[in-house]
Design an enzyme around this catalytic site. Structure first.
Site, PDB file in Angstrom:
ATOM      1  N   TYR A 106     -13.669   8.814  -9.052  1.00 59.66           N
ATOM      2  CA  TYR A 106     -12.887   8.384 -10.218  1.00 59.66           C
ATOM      3  C   TYR A 106     -13.429   9.175 -11.410  1.00 59.66           C
ATOM      4  O   TYR A 106     -14.601   9.031 -11.764  1.00 59.66           O
ATOM      5  CB  TYR A 106     -13.072   6.886 -10.465  1.00 59.66           C
ATOM      6  CG  TYR A 106     -12.387   5.986  -9.454  1.00 59.66           C
ATOM      7  CD1 TYR A 106     -12.953   5.727  -8.207  1.00 59.66           C
ATOM      8  CD2 TYR A 106     -11.166   5.378  -9.756  1.00 59.66           C
ATOM      9  CE1 TYR A 106     -12.328   4.901  -7.288  1.00 59.66           C
ATOM     10  CE2 TYR A 106     -10.538   4.540  -8.840  1.00 59.66           C
ATOM     11  CZ  TYR A 106     -11.120   4.316  -7.618  1.00 59.66           C
ATOM     12  OH  TYR A 106     -10.488   3.491  -6.710  1.00 59.66           O
ATOM     13  N   PRO A 157      -2.654   0.980 -10.398  1.00 59.29           N
ATOM     14  CA  PRO A 157      -3.346   1.278  -9.141  1.00 59.29           C
ATOM     15  C   PRO A 157      -4.864   1.452  -9.257  1.00 59.29           C
ATOM     16  O   PRO A 157      -5.567   1.297  -8.249  1.00 59.29           O
ATOM     17  CB  PRO A 157      -2.680   2.562  -8.654  1.00 59.29           C
ATOM     18  CG  PRO A 157      -1.994   3.140  -9.832  1.00 59.29           C
ATOM     19  CD  PRO A 157      -1.660   2.011 -10.743  1.00 59.29           C
ATOM     20  N   HIS A 183     -16.318   3.131   3.492  1.00 63.11           N
ATOM     21  CA  HIS A 183     -16.969   3.725   2.316  1.00 63.11           C
ATOM     22  C   HIS A 183     -17.868   2.690   1.659  1.00 63.11           C
ATOM     23  O   HIS A 183     -17.420   1.616   1.289  1.00 63.11           O
ATOM     24  CB  HIS A 183     -15.918   4.200   1.302  1.00 63.11           C
ATOM     25  CG  HIS A 183     -15.253   5.483   1.695  1.00 63.11           C
ATOM     26  ND1 HIS A 183     -14.563   6.270   0.809  1.00 63.11           N
ATOM     27  CD2 HIS A 183     -15.197   6.126   2.887  1.00 63.11           C
ATOM     28  CE1 HIS A 183     -14.109   7.339   1.438  1.00 63.11           C
ATOM     29  NE2 HIS A 183     -14.469   7.274   2.703  1.00 63.11           N
ATOM     30  N   TYR A 234     -14.654  -4.509  -6.785  1.00 66.86           N
ATOM     31  CA  TYR A 234     -14.016  -3.470  -5.963  1.00 66.86           C
ATOM     32  C   TYR A 234     -13.976  -3.886  -4.490  1.00 66.86           C
ATOM     33  O   TYR A 234     -12.962  -3.715  -3.815  1.00 66.86           O
ATOM     34  CB  TYR A 234     -14.773  -2.149  -6.120  1.00 66.86           C
ATOM     35  CG  TYR A 234     -13.958  -0.936  -5.731  1.00 66.86           C
ATOM     36  CD1 TYR A 234     -13.424  -0.083  -6.695  1.00 66.86           C
ATOM     37  CD2 TYR A 234     -13.711  -0.631  -4.397  1.00 66.86           C
ATOM     38  CE1 TYR A 234     -12.672   1.025  -6.339  1.00 66.86           C
ATOM     39  CE2 TYR A 234     -12.956   0.473  -4.025  1.00 66.86           C
ATOM     40  CZ  TYR A 234     -12.442   1.293  -5.003  1.00 66.86           C
ATOM     41  OH  TYR A 234     -11.693   2.393  -4.643  1.00 66.86           O
ATOM     42  N   LYS A 243      -6.090  -2.564  -5.988  1.00 68.32           N
ATOM     43  CA  LYS A 243      -5.981  -4.002  -5.743  1.00 68.32           C
ATOM     44  C   LYS A 243      -4.622  -4.470  -5.210  1.00 68.32           C
ATOM     45  O   LYS A 243      -4.531  -5.549  -4.624  1.00 68.32           O
ATOM     46  CB  LYS A 243      -6.284  -4.781  -7.037  1.00 68.32           C
ATOM     47  CG  LYS A 243      -7.747  -4.764  -7.423  1.00 68.32           C
ATOM     48  CD  LYS A 243      -8.583  -5.544  -6.433  1.00 68.32           C
ATOM     49  CE  LYS A 243     -10.032  -5.138  -6.465  1.00 68.32           C
ATOM     50  NZ  LYS A 243     -10.689  -5.036  -5.187  1.00 68.32           N
TER      51      LYS A 243
HETATM   52  P1  FAD Z   1       6.236  -3.981  -1.045  1.00 66.30           P
HETATM   53  O1  FAD Z   1       5.311  -3.106  -0.298  1.00 66.30           O
HETATM   54  O2  FAD Z   1       6.911  -3.436  -2.240  1.00 66.30           O
HETATM   55  O3  FAD Z   1       7.300  -4.505  -0.007  1.00 66.30           O
HETATM   56  C1  FAD Z   1       8.480  -5.164  -0.401  1.00 66.30           C
HETATM   57  C2  FAD Z   1       9.568  -4.863   0.612  1.00 66.30           C
HETATM   58  O4  FAD Z   1      10.742  -5.612   0.284  1.00 66.30           O
HETATM   59  C3  FAD Z   1       9.966  -3.405   0.585  1.00 66.30           C
HETATM   60  O5  FAD Z   1       9.912  -2.873   1.896  1.00 66.30           O
HETATM   61  C4  FAD Z   1      11.383  -3.421   0.027  1.00 66.30           C
HETATM   62  O6  FAD Z   1      12.187  -2.377   0.542  1.00 66.30           O
HETATM   63  C5  FAD Z   1      11.870  -4.791   0.466  1.00 66.30           C
HETATM   64  N1  FAD Z   1      12.975  -5.336  -0.331  1.00 66.30           N
HETATM   65  C6  FAD Z   1      13.168  -5.217  -1.662  1.00 66.30           C
HETATM   66  N2  FAD Z   1      14.275  -5.865  -2.028  1.00 66.30           N
HETATM   67  C7  FAD Z   1      14.787  -6.422  -0.903  1.00 66.30           C
HETATM   68  C8  FAD Z   1      15.945  -7.210  -0.639  1.00 66.30           C
HETATM   69  N3  FAD Z   1      16.798  -7.546  -1.609  1.00 66.30           N
HETATM   70  N4  FAD Z   1      16.182  -7.614   0.633  1.00 66.30           N
HETATM   71  C9  FAD Z   1      15.329  -7.255   1.633  1.00 66.30           C
HETATM   72  N5  FAD Z   1      14.218  -6.502   1.432  1.00 66.30           N
HETATM   73  C10 FAD Z   1      13.956  -6.098   0.179  1.00 66.30           C
HETATM   74  N6  FAD Z   1      -1.706  -0.209  -4.658  1.00 66.30           N
HETATM   75  C11 FAD Z   1      -2.950   0.165  -4.525  1.00 66.30           C
HETATM   76  O7  FAD Z   1      -3.794  -0.707  -4.337  1.00 66.30           O
HETATM   77  N7  FAD Z   1      -3.285   1.520  -4.565  1.00 66.30           N
HETATM   78  C12 FAD Z   1      -2.334   2.485  -4.716  1.00 66.30           C
HETATM   79  O8  FAD Z   1      -2.637   3.660  -4.732  1.00 66.30           O
HETATM   80  C13 FAD Z   1      -1.014   2.115  -4.858  1.00 66.30           C
HETATM   81  N8  FAD Z   1      -0.060   3.044  -5.004  1.00 66.30           N
HETATM   82  C14 FAD Z   1       1.235   2.616  -5.154  1.00 66.30           C
HETATM   83  C15 FAD Z   1       2.241   3.556  -5.314  1.00 66.30           C
HETATM   84  C16 FAD Z   1       3.571   3.149  -5.485  1.00 66.30           C
HETATM   85  C17 FAD Z   1       4.662   4.182  -5.677  1.00 66.30           C
HETATM   86  C18 FAD Z   1       3.871   1.761  -5.503  1.00 66.30           C
HETATM   87  C19 FAD Z   1       5.301   1.281  -5.717  1.00 66.30           C
HETATM   88  C20 FAD Z   1       2.854   0.837  -5.315  1.00 66.30           C
HETATM   89  C21 FAD Z   1       1.541   1.254  -5.147  1.00 66.30           C
HETATM   90  N9  FAD Z   1       0.509   0.339  -4.952  1.00 66.30           N
HETATM   91  C22 FAD Z   1      -0.740   0.725  -4.827  1.00 66.30           C
HETATM   92  C23 FAD Z   1       0.752  -1.074  -4.870  1.00 66.30           C
HETATM   93  C24 FAD Z   1       0.847  -1.549  -3.416  1.00 66.30           C
HETATM   94  O9  FAD Z   1       1.424  -0.555  -2.619  1.00 66.30           O
HETATM   95  C25 FAD Z   1       1.657  -2.812  -3.431  1.00 66.30           C
HETATM   96  O10 FAD Z   1       0.912  -3.775  -4.165  1.00 66.30           O
HETATM   97  C26 FAD Z   1       1.994  -3.347  -2.056  1.00 66.30           C
HETATM   98  O11 FAD Z   1       2.945  -2.512  -1.434  1.00 66.30           O
HETATM   99  C27 FAD Z   1       2.544  -4.763  -2.149  1.00 66.30           C
HETATM  100  O12 FAD Z   1       3.064  -5.168  -0.923  1.00 66.30           O
HETATM  101  P2  FAD Z   1       4.319  -6.124  -0.859  1.00 66.30           P
HETATM  102  O13 FAD Z   1       4.565  -6.357   0.589  1.00 66.30           O
HETATM  103  O14 FAD Z   1       4.111  -7.271  -1.759  1.00 66.30           O
HETATM  104  O15 FAD Z   1       5.508  -5.311  -1.520  1.00 66.30           O
HETATM  105  C1  DHB Z   2      -6.132   5.046  -3.793  1.00 68.96           C
HETATM  106  C2  DHB Z   2      -5.425   4.579  -4.842  1.00 68.96           C
HETATM  107  C3  DHB Z   2      -6.080   3.917  -5.852  1.00 68.96           C
HETATM  108  O1  DHB Z   2      -5.413   3.422  -6.873  1.00 68.96           O
HETATM  109  C4  DHB Z   2      -7.421   3.727  -5.835  1.00 68.96           C
HETATM  110  O2  DHB Z   2      -8.021   3.095  -6.867  1.00 68.96           O
HETATM  111  C5  DHB Z   2      -8.132   4.188  -4.786  1.00 68.96           C
HETATM  112  C6  DHB Z   2      -7.480   4.861  -3.749  1.00 68.96           C
HETATM  113  C7  DHB Z   2      -5.433   5.771  -2.707  1.00 68.96           C
HETATM  114  O3  DHB Z   2      -4.208   5.885  -2.753  1.00 68.96           O
HETATM  115  O4  DHB Z   2      -6.098   6.239  -1.790  1.00 68.96           O
END
Ligand code: FAD
Ligand code: DHB
Length: 406
Positions: free
Chosen positions: A209, A300, A79, A392, A304
């Site tokens: 958006y 979200p 995009h 972005y 980022k």
């Molecule tokens: P996570 O993906 O949270 O991974 C951490 C892992 O550690 C998980 O699998 C968990 O199960 C595991 N864990 C936890 N505790 C333990 C333990 N004690 N022992 C072993 N394992 C453990 N970001 C965006 O940019 N756009 C979005 O639309 C967006 N939507 C989101 C929606 C939701 C519901 C959530 C929660 C987050 C969203 N985010 C979004 C944020 C993005 O998904 C996260 O920033 C990203 O997942 C971060 O990755 P991570 O690997 O740091 O953490």
């Molecule tokens: C999505 C989520 C966001 O927060 C965003 O800014 C753009 C896209 C998504 O889940 O696709």
């Protein structure tokens, strides 16, 4: 009766098989460094969890340089901009024009995680899903330890050179840092998102958006056949109060534009997503390093969170390679500051996008007018639009030298 503890040894003990933990394990393996990843959830759960959807240009390049780009290049949707909609008009923000040709890629976090798990398992890596009672200890020494109970019930103790806390916001690693050593900055927002995954082709070529008096709405997508849409709702909203037809009615109302129609289809999944900005630091205590959501989370808006997690572990992999293969401490010592500079930029950008686009409950008419003025400025001034665009697509741009990963 004493139960047996299975002892083992590896270089890096990684807690969490989200994008941060899995990519770290992969990047370390490319540097000849062994690791184990332990994860509380099942593989199926990790691969299905609906979260982020947009990769910055630098994140996509990082995955390609690490040999993870095949499906991303086949199935990812590039995009070159987004739409900003407010006051009944839709404006295009052209990233390619504003940033010298840069774009983002719509490729869901579920797919990034599937690709990473497949690559790690194909390489014979140790990933333990379904563990419980994870513990980290001795982080202040040269021989930190990771303990967990495996899915089969046996207790394990892994002596490591380094521990990587990639266990998300609710994990155990950040709380393992002694109280008083960690500084936390945080703020919450007076709204949440209701997100749906819908079995219907997107009604738009690029993300919309949308600022609306009833609340923000976002039209995103996962594939050319599956849409992802979000609605601003109250922070304590009950999902049971939102049957599918109410969701579609609000989406139709907020996105309404003469001559444009929102395509509707079966809702495959729905949930409420809380919104918070949280930055903790330093991202290191002794031989325990934090990465991704374990150290910081952003609302979200602006996509980022996933990109920050990937950027952290790109820096961490280099730092650990230098520490563990050459004994150099410089990059490890700089790790937290290096990451936090990007983290604060993304934290500001996400806060700015969030507050510019949402309807603030209880806002005065003065505040509402200031918000509209900001939106008009971003969509009419090239300088303002460039600020949005360069953040972005990723600022500072993540640099991945092809030679880094042979
Ligand atoms: P996570 O993906 O949270 O991974 C951490 C892992 O550690 C998980 O699998 C968990 O199960 C595991 N864990 C936890 N505790 C333990 C333990 N004690 N022992 C072993 N394992 C453990 N970001 C965006 O940019 N756009 C979005 O639309 C967006 N939507 C989101 C929606 C939701 C519901 C959530 C929660 C987050 C969203 N985010 C979004 C944020 C993005 O998904 C996260 O920033 C990203 O997942 C971060 O990755 P991570 O690997 O740091 O953490
Ligand atoms: C999505 C989520 C966001 O927060 C965003 O800014 C753009 C896209 C998504 O889940 O696709």
């Amino acid at each position: 009766m004493t139960s047996t503890v299975h002892a083992m040894r590896t270089q890096v003990g990684i807690i969490g098989a989200g994008p941060a933990g899995l990519l770290l394990s992969h990047l370390l393996a490319l540097r000849g460094i062994d690791s184990i990843v332990v994860e509380v959830r099942s593989r199926a759960h990790c691969e299905a969890r609906q979260r982020a959807g947009v990769l910055e240009a630098g994140s996509a390049d990082l995955l390609r340089a690490a040999g993870l780009g095949a499906r991303l290049d086949r199935e990812g949707l590039e995009h070159g901009g987004i739409y900003l909609q407010f006051a009944g008009q839709r404006h295009h923000v052209d990233f390619r024009d504003l940033t010298g040709g840069q774009a983002v890629t719509v490729y869901a976090q579920t797919e990034v995680v599937k690709d990473l798990i497949a690559a790690r398992l194909a390489a014979g890596a140790a990933i333990e899903f379904g563990v419980s009672d994870t513990e980290v200890a001795d982080a202040g020494t040269d021989r930190p330890v990771l303990r967990y109970t495996g899915a089969g019930g046996g207790r394990h103790e892994v002596r490591c050179d380094v521990l990587a806390g990639c266990d998300g916001f609710h994990g155990i690693c950040r709380p393992a840092i002694p109280a008083g050593l960690l500084t936390v900055h945080e703020t919450s927002y007076p709204y949440a998102w209701l997100g749906i995954l819908a079995d219907v082709p997107p009604s738009t070529d690029e993300l919309i958006y949308c600022h609306h008096p009833d609340g923000f709405a976002l039209h995103s997508m996962r594939t050319p056949w599956i849409s992802r849409l979000y609605l601003q709702v109250a922070p304590d909203e009950d999902i049971a109060a939102w049957p599918d037809d109410r969701i579609w009615a609000q989406l139709r109302k907020r996105f309404a534009l003469p001559g444009w129609e929102l395509k509707e289809g079966p809702v495959l999944e729905k949930g409420i997503i809380p919104m918070r900005s949280f930055v903790s630091g330093p991202m290191r205590y002794g031989r325990l390093f934090l990465a991704g959501d374990a150290a910081h989370i952003v609302p979200p808006t602006g996509a980022k969170g996933l990109n920050l997690a990937l950027a952290d572990v790109a820096v961490l992999a280099e730092a650990l390679a230098s520490l563990l293969t050459c004994g150099h401490t410089g990059l490890a010592d700089a790790y937290s500051d290096t990451c936090r500079s990007r983290v604060w930029r993304a934290t500001h950008f996400s806060w700015w996008m969030t507050t510019m686009l949402h309807a603030t409950p209880g806002a005065s008419p003065m505040e509402a007018q200031l918000q509209l003025s900001q939106l008009r400025y971003v969509t009419s001034s090239r300088a303002a639009a460039t600020t949005l665009a360069e953040n972005y697509v990723g600022y500072p741009q993540l640099k991945t030298a092809a030679k880094t990963y042979p």
